[in-house]
Scaffold this active site. Structure first.
Site, PDB file in Angstrom:
ATOM      1  N   ASP A 123      23.710  14.062   4.680  1.00 42.96           N
ATOM      2  CA  ASP A 123      25.074  14.495   4.404  1.00 42.96           C
ATOM      3  C   ASP A 123      25.152  16.003   4.642  1.00 42.96           C
ATOM      4  OD1 ASP A 123      27.686  14.464   3.648  1.00 42.96           O
ATOM      5  OD2 ASP A 123      27.310  14.188   1.510  1.00 42.96           O
ATOM      6  N   PHE A 180      32.657   7.277  -2.879  1.00 41.05           N
ATOM      7  CA  PHE A 180      32.202   8.582  -3.375  1.00 41.05           C
ATOM      8  C   PHE A 180      31.743   8.476  -4.832  1.00 41.05           C
ATOM      9  CE2 PHE A 180      34.037  12.077  -0.462  1.00 41.05           C
ATOM     10  CZ  PHE A 180      33.740  11.330   0.662  1.00 41.05           C
ATOM     11  N   LYS A 192      35.471   8.709  11.322  1.00 37.84           N
ATOM     12  CA  LYS A 192      35.738   8.770   9.884  1.00 37.84           C
ATOM     13  C   LYS A 192      37.232   8.928   9.638  1.00 37.84           C
ATOM     14  CE  LYS A 192      33.094  10.876   6.788  1.00 37.84           C
ATOM     15  NZ  LYS A 192      32.330  11.969   6.120  1.00 37.84           N
ATOM     16  N   GLU A 195      35.043  13.043  11.881  1.00 37.53           N
ATOM     17  CA  GLU A 195      36.236  12.775  11.088  1.00 37.53           C
ATOM     18  C   GLU A 195      37.538  13.147  11.790  1.00 37.53           C
ATOM     19  OE1 GLU A 195      37.442  13.040   6.400  1.00 37.53           O
ATOM     20  OE2 GLU A 195      35.424  13.416   7.147  1.00 37.53           O
ATOM     21  N   THR A 199      36.343   6.743   4.663  1.00 34.51           N
ATOM     22  CA  THR A 199      35.838   7.713   3.690  1.00 34.51           C
ATOM     23  C   THR A 199      36.855   7.968   2.580  1.00 34.51           C
ATOM     24  OG1 THR A 199      34.794   9.896   3.498  1.00 34.51           O
ATOM     25  CG2 THR A 199      36.688   9.710   4.983  1.00 34.51           C
TER      26      THR A 199
END
Length: 321
Positions: free
Chosen positions: A17, A178, A132, A96, A156
């Site tokens: 990440d 998350f 994403k 993303e 996400t």
């Protein structure tokens, strides 16, 4: 003794990440995931400056408004970064879509296709890229269409069961629930200053989603994200994928204790039955979940703020070019 990180890798695909190229080279994860916040931080490093300069130069070669040039430059920077990351890993990288498009299905589709086209034009196999997209209703519908086109998606900013169920119903390749941000909300809205890992609300949320997917034979990959401590990671050992920051990767590497598998397809049990997701149900259940509603909105705002900051950095350098 074998480290907990090495033990984890035998049961879960470990994803880095971070957008930091040195960290990715050090940890050699299977996959990597980035977002606007990570890209903004990485763009300030010397390793990214040549890519930033090249993206700006390319964006200035075609006639368009400043807004369109900035969007193109930041998309190209994300693709260049993704290409560099792919040189270091064997798997896939997530790139993303601009968070400001989170409530616009058609704009999300257009931007996603451009990202894939940019990768393809640079000789990168699009199958090594995940697009994403925020897990809004509009984002999930964009993912439904992109998956039909063979463009795999990573949904996400996912905080609730109904978001996960909608993503699975849409055929999304992967979701990123998350964990840590769910914990943050519950700590802020309770009289507790900590939760045991086995009672962590984020851990419980991901475990429920994982068991639902496996019990109902959904192919959507579950990738836990946004961890606050190694205890959360250990309680999700066996999850399909986990995306972990370099600091927590180091903590797991330094720990030689025994890591017990917590999740597996063979032991998955769920009382949640598969069902087609309607927009009305999605919006109502989302509205009823204060935590998910607040954290999704907050996450989109944060990513949008960092996207604007990155564009401002590009604007400043463009003016000097």
């Amino acid at each position: 003794m074998t480290s907990k990180l090495d033990q984890l890798k035998t049961m879960t695909t470990v994803v880095a990440d971070t957008g930091d190229l040195d960290a990715i080279a050090q940890w050699r994860p299977e996959d990597a995931t980035t977002n606007p916040s990570l890209l903004l931080k990485a763009a300030a490093s010397d390793a990214y400056r040549p890519m930033l300069d090249a993206a700006i130069a390319d964006s200035l070669t075609f006639s368009a408004s400043e807004t369109e040039q900035l969007a193109y430059a930041t998309d190209l920077l994300a693709v260049m970064a993704g290409q560099k990351i792919l040189d270091l890993i064997p798997g896939v990288v997530s790139t993303e879509v601009d968070a400001r498009l989170s409530f616009d299905t058609e704009a999300t589709l257009s931007r996603a296709r451009r990202l894939i086209d940019l990768y393809d034009s640079r000789g990168v196999d699009p199958s090594r890229v995940l697009i994403k997209i925020a897990s809004t209703w509009e984002g999930i519908q964009a993912a439904r269409q992109l998956e039909k086109e063979g463009i795999r998606c990573n949904l996400t900013l996912l905080f609730s069961f109904v978001q996960a169920a909608a993503c699975a119903d849409a055929g999304a390749f992967l979701i990123s629930p998350f964990v840590g941000r769910i914990l943050d909300w519950h700590l802020a809205h309770s009289d507790k200053d900590m939760f045991a890992p086995s009672e962590d609300p984020g851990v419980l949320s991901v475990s429920r989603i994982y068991n639902y997917f496996k019990t109902n034979n959904y192919d959507t990959v579950v990738m836990g994200a946004s961890f606050r401590n190694t205890g959360e990671i250990e309680m999700l050992a066996g999850c399909d994928r986990l995306t972990i920051s370099p600091a927590l990767l180091q903590s797991l590497q330094d720990d030689t204790g025994t890591l017990t598998r917590q999740l597996s397809p063979e032991t998955a049990r769920s009382n949640d039955h598969a069902t087609a997701m309607t927009e009305n149900r999605f919006r109502w259940e989302s509205n009823e979940d204060a935590m998910a509603t607040e954290k999704l909105a907050e996450g989109i705002r944060k990513f949008a703020t960092d996207q604007v900051a990155l564009e401002n950095q590009v604007r400043k350098l463009s003016s000097a070019a």
